[in-house]
Enzyme design. Structure first.
Site, PDB file in Angstrom:
ATOM      1  N   ASN A 164      -0.311   4.522  -0.267  1.00  0.00           N
ATOM      2  CA  ASN A 164      -0.920   5.765   0.229  1.00  0.00           C
ATOM      3  C   ASN A 164      -1.699   5.599   1.535  1.00  0.00           C
ATOM      4  O   ASN A 164      -2.493   6.459   1.910  1.00  0.00           O
ATOM      5  CB  ASN A 164      -1.818   6.385  -0.844  1.00  0.00           C
ATOM      6  CG  ASN A 164      -3.042   5.520  -1.123  1.00  0.00           C
ATOM      7  OD1 ASN A 164      -3.099   4.369  -0.677  1.00  0.00           O
ATOM      8  ND2 ASN A 164      -4.012   6.064  -1.826  1.00  0.00           N
ATOM      9  N   HIS A 212      -2.940 -16.548  -7.166  1.00  0.00           N
ATOM     10  CA  HIS A 212      -4.000 -15.872  -6.405  1.00  0.00           C
ATOM     11  C   HIS A 212      -5.297 -16.676  -6.325  1.00  0.00           C
ATOM     12  O   HIS A 212      -6.226 -16.265  -5.651  1.00  0.00           O
ATOM     13  CB  HIS A 212      -4.279 -14.508  -7.034  1.00  0.00           C
ATOM     14  CG  HIS A 212      -4.931 -14.638  -8.382  1.00  0.00           C
ATOM     15  ND1 HIS A 212      -4.297 -15.219  -9.457  1.00  0.00           N
ATOM     16  CD2 HIS A 212      -6.165 -14.322  -8.806  1.00  0.00           C
ATOM     17  CE1 HIS A 212      -5.115 -15.230 -10.484  1.00  0.00           C
ATOM     18  NE2 HIS A 212      -6.257 -14.688 -10.138  1.00  0.00           N
ATOM     19  N   ASP A 213      -5.357 -17.787  -7.048  1.00  0.00           N
ATOM     20  CA  ASP A 213      -6.553 -18.643  -7.010  1.00  0.00           C
ATOM     21  C   ASP A 213      -6.320 -19.926  -6.232  1.00  0.00           C
ATOM     22  O   ASP A 213      -7.216 -20.757  -6.115  1.00  0.00           O
ATOM     23  CB  ASP A 213      -6.955 -19.054  -8.435  1.00  0.00           C
ATOM     24  CG  ASP A 213      -7.482 -17.893  -9.249  1.00  0.00           C
ATOM     25  OD1 ASP A 213      -8.064 -16.967  -8.660  1.00  0.00           O
ATOM     26  OD2 ASP A 213      -7.316 -17.924 -10.485  1.00  0.00           O
ATOM     27  N   ASP A 241       0.842  -1.192   0.000  1.00  0.00           N
ATOM     28  CA  ASP A 241       0.000   0.000   0.000  1.00  0.00           C
ATOM     29  C   ASP A 241       0.878   1.243   0.000  1.00  0.00           C
ATOM     30  O   ASP A 241       1.650   1.451   0.935  1.00  0.00           O
ATOM     31  CB  ASP A 241      -0.902  -0.043   1.242  1.00  0.00           C
ATOM     32  CG  ASP A 241      -1.786   1.172   1.355  1.00  0.00           C
ATOM     33  OD1 ASP A 241      -1.920   1.902   0.353  1.00  0.00           O
ATOM     34  OD2 ASP A 241      -2.362   1.377   2.447  1.00  0.00           O
ATOM     35  N   ASP A 249      -1.409  -0.854  -4.066  1.00  0.00           N
ATOM     36  CA  ASP A 249      -1.620  -0.013  -5.243  1.00  0.00           C
ATOM     37  C   ASP A 249      -0.367   0.073  -6.112  1.00  0.00           C
ATOM     38  O   ASP A 249       0.668  -0.511  -5.792  1.00  0.00           O
ATOM     39  CB  ASP A 249      -2.081   1.386  -4.806  1.00  0.00           C
ATOM     40  CG  ASP A 249      -1.211   1.917  -3.668  1.00  0.00           C
ATOM     41  OD1 ASP A 249       0.024   1.792  -3.778  1.00  0.00           O
ATOM     42  OD2 ASP A 249      -1.764   2.422  -2.660  1.00  0.00           O
ATOM     43  N   GLU A 292      -4.182 -18.867 -19.213  1.00  0.00           N
ATOM     44  CA  GLU A 292      -4.709 -19.631 -18.084  1.00  0.00           C
ATOM     45  C   GLU A 292      -5.699 -20.604 -18.676  1.00  0.00           C
ATOM     46  O   GLU A 292      -6.785 -20.229 -19.097  1.00  0.00           O
ATOM     47  CB  GLU A 292      -5.420 -18.724 -17.071  1.00  0.00           C
ATOM     48  CG  GLU A 292      -5.859 -19.509 -15.836  1.00  0.00           C
ATOM     49  CD  GLU A 292      -7.123 -18.980 -15.153  1.00  0.00           C
ATOM     50  OE1 GLU A 292      -7.313 -19.285 -13.978  1.00  0.00           O
ATOM     51  OE2 GLU A 292      -7.932 -18.297 -15.793  1.00  0.00           O
TER      52      GLU A 292
END
Ligand code: GLC
Ligand code: CA
Length: 565
Positions: A23, A329-330, A21, A29, A257
């Site tokens: 901010n 991420h899966d 992160d 981000d 994928e």
């Protein structure tokens, strides 16, 4: 194999919401990624795949895109994106974006227009069909549960198709106008300087247009939507067209994928004339699955893991280069999934790393893998964000499990295991953010974090760095990148062994995938210990010459790369 610029690289996947992160709002981000480019460079990364950062309502964490030409404000601005591309370029890191074009978000203007006029131009951008007296046109179940058909608001018997969530309407690839819109968008990003794309759920773009029922496979009376893929003909025509019109002019790197493809079609995907440069090797990841749901999954044994990889390389290595992963991420964290329970430690994590990075193919790391991040302990379903886990939890409850059992049954497979914030240091929120993160940090961050490992020679991170560096080390690069993979000692249980035979040099890779020590014999004379996860580098005590080769005694979970004379 024709040499390609990406063959000797090591790739890394960033899940932006959870990486860093910049901010202080608790959401990772683009500025956070820019901040960490030096860390990635130091690790040895040459290709960066960034999961979607486009404008999105985040029903499926960015895989539901409402504007392909805009960066979501949660991630920053287009200027940040341009800066990221420029900064990555300075460090010789190629940036690969996620291309999600099987579906868009229901908030995309195309779908909004289709809702207003289903029979007009934009209605043709989607699959809108008549139902059977107010019931869906057919019995396919979406990947996230429930019917793939959703009623079009305001109509009694009109439905639109969504293979994933109902907020992710499928785009109608049969429509040439839609296809041109997509190619235009791809070219726009390539013009900007992205090196290529990871193609999300791409095999689904071709449907079995009969939209007919298949035999039911669960208690809900439906059948997996993916069943239709067995009957959908002609996906290659779309993919070849996309390659010619969008990718080829830019020499873009593309990685698909792809689940549920037909083995005999591999050549058409990653062969010389194939429609992609590479695809992910999911062969170990589909093991242990069960049609009924996650609650019925089982743990994968070391032998099954090995056999899956070996089988896949046997078929693929003469055709093209697939990408090897232990997680993304899966998927749950690779170390929690593929190492036996109670045996997850730095030695065994390094062994798994070694197997994955020395296997023929393009190595792909997922954020946090390099420090050995593990699955999260979920205390209640309220801690889970992932749409897919919540659905599978419901399936488990419907099947009769109580809440505790259901949570236990789905926790191990939850996609959130991989989505907890990256553990940068032992400070507040693991150094990911100054604010409470959107998803809870794994409790083990005081022990497992990048800062602690960065300067420790024996850390998992240091081991990854060595493995990655070997891939481009002049002495070994040809063997590691192109050397044929030949299994050895395949009859042994809890063991992974293979040669990598390059032109002029052969490496022997051995992994003792168990707690117990063991001694093995190979018909090869060993010249050198190249890498060892038990910190005995260069120690020859374990290796003795025999009359037909060598005898090697190995510690539990020891991993060795040996140079053969
Ligand atoms: C892919 C993505 C996954 C997403 C799905 C729908 O499988 O990796 O995260 O939910 O496609 O876009
Ligand atoms: Ca932020």
């Amino acid at each position: 194999m024709k040499e390609k610029w990406w063959h000797d690289k090591t790739a890394y996947q960033i899940y932006p919401k959870s990486f860093k992160d910049g901010n202080g709002d608790g959401i990772g981000d683009l500025r956070g990624i820019i901040e960490k480019l030096d860390y990635l460079k130091e690790l040895g990364i040459g290709i960066l795949w960034i999961s979607p950062v486009y404008q999105s309502p985040f029903v499926d964490q960015g895989y539901d895109i409402s504007d392909y030409y805009a960066i979501d404000p949660a991630f920053g601005t287009m200027e940040d994106m341009d800066e990221l591309l420029a900064e990555a370029k300075k460090r010789n890191i190629a940036v690969v974006m996620d291309l999600v074009v099987n579906h868009c978000s229901d908030r995309h203007e195309w779908f909004q227009k289709a809702l207003k006029d289903p029979f007009g131009k934009y209605g043709q951008y989607f699959y809108i069909r008549e139902g059977k007296n107010g019931n869906p046109p057919c019995n396919w179940r979406s990947y996230f549960g429930g019917s793939v058909w959703e009623k079009l608001p305001g109509y009694e018997n009109l439905f639109y198709l969504h293979m994933f969530a109902k907020e992710q309407p499928d785009l109608n690839w049969e429509n040439p106008e839609l296809r041109q819109e997509i190619y235009k968008m791809i070219r726009w990003w390539l013009e900007k300087g992205v090196a290529g794309f990871r193609l999300d759920a791409i095999i689904n773009i071709k449907k079995d247009l009969r939209f007919c029922d298949f035999p039911t496979d669960r208690e809900d009376g439906m059948c997996a939507g993916s069943k239709m893929l067995e009957h959908a003909e002609g996906v290659h025509e779309f993919l070849q067209e996309m390659k010619e019109e969008a990718f080829a002019p830019y020499h873009a790197f593309t990685i698909g994928e792809l689940f549920d493809y037909r083995q005999d079609e591999l050549e058409r995907y990653i062969g010389e004339e194939g429609c992609f440069e590479s695809i992910f090797d999911f062969s170990p990841h589909v093991l242990g699955g069960c049609e009924q749901g996650w609650y019925n999954r089982r743990k994968v044994s070391p032998d099954e893991f090995r056999n899956a990889i070996f089988d896949s390389k046997r078929v693929s290595q003469d055709i093209g280069m697939m990408a090897n992963i232990i997680e993304n991420h899966d998927e749950p964290r690779g170390v929690s999934r593929y190492l036996p329970e109670g045996e997850v430690n730095e030695t065994s994590k390094k062994m798994l790393a070694g197997i994955s990075l020395m296997t023929f193919g393009l190595p792909f790391l997922y954020q946090g893998q390099e420090i050995g991040m593990t699955n999260k302990q979920f205390r209640s379903i309220q801690e889970v964000d992932d749409i897919s886990t919540i659905d599978e939890y419901r399936v488990a409850l419907d099947h009769g499990l109580d809440e505790e059992e259901a949570l236990k049954a789905v926790a191990g497979m939850s996609r959130d295991n991989a989505r907890t914030p990256m553990q940068w240091n032992g400070g507040t929120y693991a150094g990911f953010s100054e604010a409470a993160p959107w998803l809870m940090v794994n409790d083990n961050y005081p022990e497992i974090n990048a800062e602690e490992q960065e300067n420790r020679e024996t850390s998992v991170l240091s081991f990854y760095k060595k493995l990655i560096a070997l891939r481009t080390e002049p002495e070994y690069t040809e063997t590691i990148v192109y050397g044929k993979q030949v299994p050895v000692l395949e009859g042994l249980t809890n063991f992974v062994g293979f040669y990598r035979q390059g032109t002029g040099k052969t490496l022997l890779v051995l992994a003792n995938y168990q707690r117990e020590k063991r001694t093995v014999c190979v018909e090869a004379e060993i010249k050198k210990v190249v890498l060892d996860n038990c910190n005995t580098d260069g120690d020859w005590k374990q290796i003795t010459k025999t009359k037909d080769g060598s005898q090697i005694s190995m510690e539990g979970y020891q991993f060795l790369i040996l140079e053969v004379a």
